[in-house]
Design an enzyme around this catalytic site. Structure first.
Site, PDB file in Angstrom:
ATOM      1  N   MET A  80       0.508  -1.280   0.284  1.00  0.00           N
ATOM      2  CA  MET A  80      -0.065  -0.012  -0.036  1.00  0.00           C
ATOM      3  C   MET A  80       0.748   1.204  -0.142  1.00  0.00           C
ATOM      4  SD  MET A  80      -2.830  -1.197  -0.457  1.00  0.00           S
ATOM      5  CE  MET A  80      -4.009   0.236  -0.343  1.00  0.00           C
ATOM      6  N   ARG A  81       2.052   1.107  -0.388  1.00  0.00           N
ATOM      7  CA  ARG A  81       2.931   2.571  -0.349  1.00  0.00           C
ATOM      8  C   ARG A  81       3.548   2.455  -1.700  1.00  0.00           C
ATOM      9  NH1 ARG A  81       3.920   4.400   4.809  1.00  0.00           N
ATOM     10  NH2 ARG A  81       3.450   2.849   6.218  1.00  0.00           N
ATOM     11  N   LEU A 138       6.553   2.794  -4.076  1.00  0.00           N
ATOM     12  CA  LEU A 138       7.647   2.348  -4.077  1.00  0.00           C
ATOM     13  C   LEU A 138       8.803   3.700  -4.406  1.00  0.00           C
ATOM     14  CD1 LEU A 138       8.440  -0.916  -6.170  1.00  0.00           C
ATOM     15  CD2 LEU A 138       8.378  -0.622  -3.558  1.00  0.00           C
ATOM     16  N   ASN A 175       2.808  -5.225 -10.348  1.00  0.00           N
ATOM     17  CA  ASN A 175       1.674  -5.164  -9.517  1.00  0.00           C
ATOM     18  C   ASN A 175       0.459  -5.401 -10.069  1.00  0.00           C
ATOM     19  OD1 ASN A 175       0.335  -3.718  -7.151  1.00  0.00           O
ATOM     20  ND2 ASN A 175      -0.187  -2.162  -8.610  1.00  0.00           N
ATOM     21  N   HIS A 219      -3.487  -4.322  -9.904  1.00  0.00           N
ATOM     22  CA  HIS A 219      -4.290  -3.286  -9.266  1.00  0.00           C
ATOM     23  C   HIS A 219      -5.881  -3.998  -9.781  1.00  0.00           C
ATOM     24  CE1 HIS A 219      -5.760   0.727  -8.393  1.00  0.00           C
ATOM     25  NE2 HIS A 219      -6.250   0.728  -9.695  1.00  0.00           N
ATOM     26  N   ASP A 231       7.448   4.724 -12.577  1.00  0.00           N
ATOM     27  CA  ASP A 231       7.382   6.083 -11.669  1.00  0.00           C
ATOM     28  C   ASP A 231       6.208   6.825 -11.725  1.00  0.00           C
ATOM     29  OD1 ASP A 231       7.875   7.110 -14.257  1.00  0.00           O
ATOM     30  OD2 ASP A 231       9.654   8.079 -13.613  1.00  0.00           O
ATOM     31  N   GLU A 289      -8.312 -12.059  -9.519  1.00  0.00           N
ATOM     32  CA  GLU A 289      -7.059 -11.659  -9.216  1.00  0.00           C
ATOM     33  C   GLU A 289      -6.070 -12.926  -8.826  1.00  0.00           C
ATOM     34  OE1 GLU A 289      -6.097  -8.348  -6.605  1.00  0.00           O
ATOM     35  OE2 GLU A 289      -8.131  -7.545  -6.876  1.00  0.00           O
TER      36      GLU A 289
HETATM   37  C1  GRF Z   1      -6.124  -6.614  -3.876  1.00  0.00           C
HETATM   38  O1  GRF Z   1      -7.229  -6.327  -4.451  1.00  0.00           O
HETATM   39  C2  GRF Z   1      -4.991  -5.959  -4.979  1.00  0.00           C
HETATM   40  O2  GRF Z   1      -5.406  -5.879  -6.207  1.00  0.00           O
HETATM   41  C3  GRF Z   1      -4.720  -4.481  -4.421  1.00  0.00           C
HETATM   42  O3  GRF Z   1      -4.732  -4.928  -2.940  1.00  0.00           O
HETATM   43  C4  GRF Z   1      -5.571  -5.841  -2.727  1.00  0.00           C
HETATM   44  C5  GRF Z   1      -4.725  -6.793  -1.838  1.00  0.00           C
HETATM   45  O4  GRF Z   1      -5.421  -7.676  -1.193  1.00  0.00           O
HETATM   46  N1  GRF Z   1      -3.764  -3.847  -4.877  1.00  0.00           N
HETATM   47  P1  GRF Z   1      -4.579  -8.956  -0.666  1.00  0.00           P
HETATM   48  O5  GRF Z   1      -3.740  -8.363   0.364  1.00  0.00           O
HETATM   49  O6  GRF Z   1      -3.673  -9.577  -1.584  1.00  0.00           O
HETATM   50  O7  GRF Z   1      -5.691  -9.620   0.173  1.00  0.00           O
END
Ligand code: GRF
Length: 190
Positions: free
Chosen positions: A88-89, A91, A105, A107, A140, A172
């Site tokens: 959540m940061r 980079l 990543n 998303h 970036d 995902e």
């Molecule tokens: C996921 O939806 C991912 O796409 C997003 O943050 C969420 C993380 O979920 N970047 P987890 O920690 O993998 O359960």
């Protein structure tokens, strides 16, 4: 000697990490790094006997020092791929440039739509009928790097943020291990 190729960066729950560790990519995960000492994903890594590291900003004097600490650890681990899974940061640019074309990543939106925070809320507010997730190279520009793969889900009239997030998350969990497999195979062949 550990010849695994992937370091995963997390901040929280770790469900994508868990999906990777339950896939044929499990043996490729060399280490998990969290910026958050309380991330549940650290326990998931430990239960799979994967080495864990915490690089928390609160242990450093400045965000610059935190970035330098993260870069030092990643450089020592020397992974072929750095996989952001709910990290959540943003980079630090020093890390992005040191690992150019090695950081990916996931998303939870069909980029370039709905970058940044609360993508499911953004999709519902925009009246999207299709939503989904994107695996992309990290550049970036936040959520702006080259797209590697996407998968769509339908948005239903009675969706709320939670229902839509759950539908995307399920996708995902299959897409990320599949993309990792392809990338490592392609690189091994190349
Ligand atoms: C996921 O939806 C991912 O796409 C997003 O943050 C969420 C993380 O979920 N970047 P987890 O920690 O993998 O359960």
């Amino acid at each position: 000697m550990n010849d695994a190729n992937i370091v995963v960066l997390i901040s929280g729950r770790g469900s994508n990490l868990s999906a990777i560790l339950q896939s044929k990519m499990a043996g490729e995960v060399q280490a998990v790094i969290s910026d958050n000492p309380r991330a549940a994903g650290l326990h998931i890594a430990e239960s799979h006997d994967v080495a864990t590291y915490v690089v928390s900003p609160s242990d450093f004097r400045s965000s610059h020092d935190w970035g330098a600490g993260l870069l030092e650890l990643l450089t020592a681990l020397s992974p072929r791929l750095v996989v952001l899974a709910g990290f959540m940061r943003v980079l630090p640019p020093s890390v992005v440039s040191a690992f150019a074309k090695k950081i990916i990543n996931i998303h939870p939106s069909l980029l370039p739509h709905f970058r940044g925070l609360h993508p499911h809320r953004q999709a519902l507010a925009a009246g999207a009928t299709q939503h989904g997730c994107t695996v992309h190279w990290v550049s970036d520009v936040v959520d702006g790097g080259e797209i590697i793969a996407q998968e769509s889900v339908q948005v239903f009239a009675d969706d709320d943020e939670e229902k839509l997030a759950a539908r995307v998350l399920a996708v995902e969990h299959t897409l990320y291990p599949k993309v990792l497999t392809n990338l490592l195979q392609t690189r091994a062949a190349g």
